[in-house]
Design a protein around this motif. Structure first.
Motif, short mmCIF file in Angstrom:
data_model
loop_
_atom_site.label_atom_id
_atom_site.label_comp_id
_atom_site.label_asym_id
_atom_site.label_seq_id
_atom_site.Cartn_x
_atom_site.Cartn_y
_atom_site.Cartn_z
N GLY A 190 2.10 -7.92 -6.38
CA GLY A 190 1.31 -7.26 -5.34
C GLY A 190 -0.15 -7.66 -5.40
O GLY A 190 -0.78 -7.90 -4.37
N ALA A 191 -0.70 -7.77 -6.61
CA ALA A 191 -2.10 -8.18 -6.75
C ALA A 191 -2.29 -9.63 -6.30
O ALA A 191 -3.29 -9.96 -5.67
CB ALA A 191 -2.55 -8.02 -8.20
N PHE A 192 -1.32 -10.48 -6.59
CA PHE A 192 -1.40 -11.87 -6.15
C PHE A 192 -1.32 -11.98 -4.63
O PHE A 192 -2.11 -12.71 -4.02
CB PHE A 192 -0.30 -12.69 -6.80
CG PHE A 192 -0.24 -14.10 -6.33
CD1 PHE A 192 -1.24 -15.00 -6.66
CD2 PHE A 192 0.80 -14.55 -5.53
CE1 PHE A 192 -1.20 -16.31 -6.22
CE2 PHE A 192 0.85 -15.85 -5.08
CZ PHE A 192 -0.16 -16.73 -5.43
N LEU A 193 -0.41 -11.25 -4.03
CA LEU A 193 -0.30 -11.28 -2.56
C LEU A 193 -1.54 -10.70 -1.90
O LEU A 193 -1.97 -11.19 -0.86
CB LEU A 193 0.97 -10.54 -2.12
CG LEU A 193 2.28 -11.21 -2.50
CD1 LEU A 193 3.46 -10.33 -2.12
CD2 LEU A 193 2.40 -12.58 -1.90
N TRP A 194 -2.12 -9.68 -2.49
CA TRP A 194 -3.35 -9.10 -1.95
C TRP A 194 -4.49 -10.12 -2.02
O TRP A 194 -5.28 -10.24 -1.09
CB TRP A 194 -3.72 -7.84 -2.72
CG TRP A 194 -5.06 -7.31 -2.37
CD1 TRP A 194 -5.38 -6.60 -1.25
CD2 TRP A 194 -6.27 -7.46 -3.12
NE1 TRP A 194 -6.73 -6.31 -1.27
CE2 TRP A 194 -7.29 -6.82 -2.40
CE3 TRP A 194 -6.57 -8.07 -4.33
CZ2 TRP A 194 -8.59 -6.79 -2.87
CZ3 TRP A 194 -7.87 -8.03 -4.78
CH2 TRP A 194 -8.86 -7.39 -4.04
N SER A 195 -4.56 -10.88 -3.12
CA SER A 195 -5.63 -11.87 -3.23
C SER A 195 -5.42 -13.01 -2.23
O SER A 195 -6.39 -13.60 -1.77
CB SER A 195 -5.71 -12.41 -4.66
OG SER A 195 -4.58 -13.20 -4.97
N LEU A 196 -4.18 -13.34 -1.92
CA LEU A 196 -3.93 -14.35 -0.89
C LEU A 196 -4.39 -13.87 0.48
O LEU A 196 -5.00 -14.62 1.23
CB LEU A 196 -2.44 -14.69 -0.83
CG LEU A 196 -1.89 -15.61 -1.89
CD1 LEU A 196 -0.39 -15.79 -1.69
CD2 LEU A 196 -2.58 -16.95 -1.87
N LYS A 197 -4.09 -12.61 0.80
CA LYS A 197 -4.46 -12.07 2.12
C LYS A 197 -5.96 -11.88 2.26
O LYS A 197 -6.50 -11.96 3.36
CB LYS A 197 -3.76 -10.74 2.36
CG LYS A 197 -2.31 -10.89 2.66
CD LYS A 197 -1.69 -9.56 3.00
CE LYS A 197 -0.22 -9.73 3.31
NZ LYS A 197 0.41 -8.47 3.69
N SER A 198 -6.66 -11.65 1.15
CA SER A 198 -8.11 -11.42 1.23
C SER A 198 -8.91 -12.72 1.25
O SER A 198 -10.13 -12.68 1.32
CB SER A 198 -8.56 -10.54 0.08
OG SER A 198 -8.45 -11.23 -1.15
#
Length: 46
Positions: free
Chosen positions: A20-28
């Motif tokens: 989840g943290a990795f996907l959040w960093s991709l979206k940001s």
């Protein structure tokens, strides 16, 4: 054997949190400009 009852869900939870943290960093936009930071340290600012 009874410790696996606690460790397996804990491992799945931590893995899901990391995903989840990795996907959040991709979206940001964390990984948008990979060359800019690498070249910025070579430029001489006055």
């Amino acid at each position: 054997m009874s410790s696996l009852v606690y460790l397996i869900p804990l491992a799945l939870l931590l893995g899901g949190a990391a995903l989840g943290a990795f996907l959040w960093s991709l979206k940001s936009g964390q990984y948008d400009d990979m060359q800019g930071a690498a070249e910025r340290i070579l430029l001489d600012d006055e």
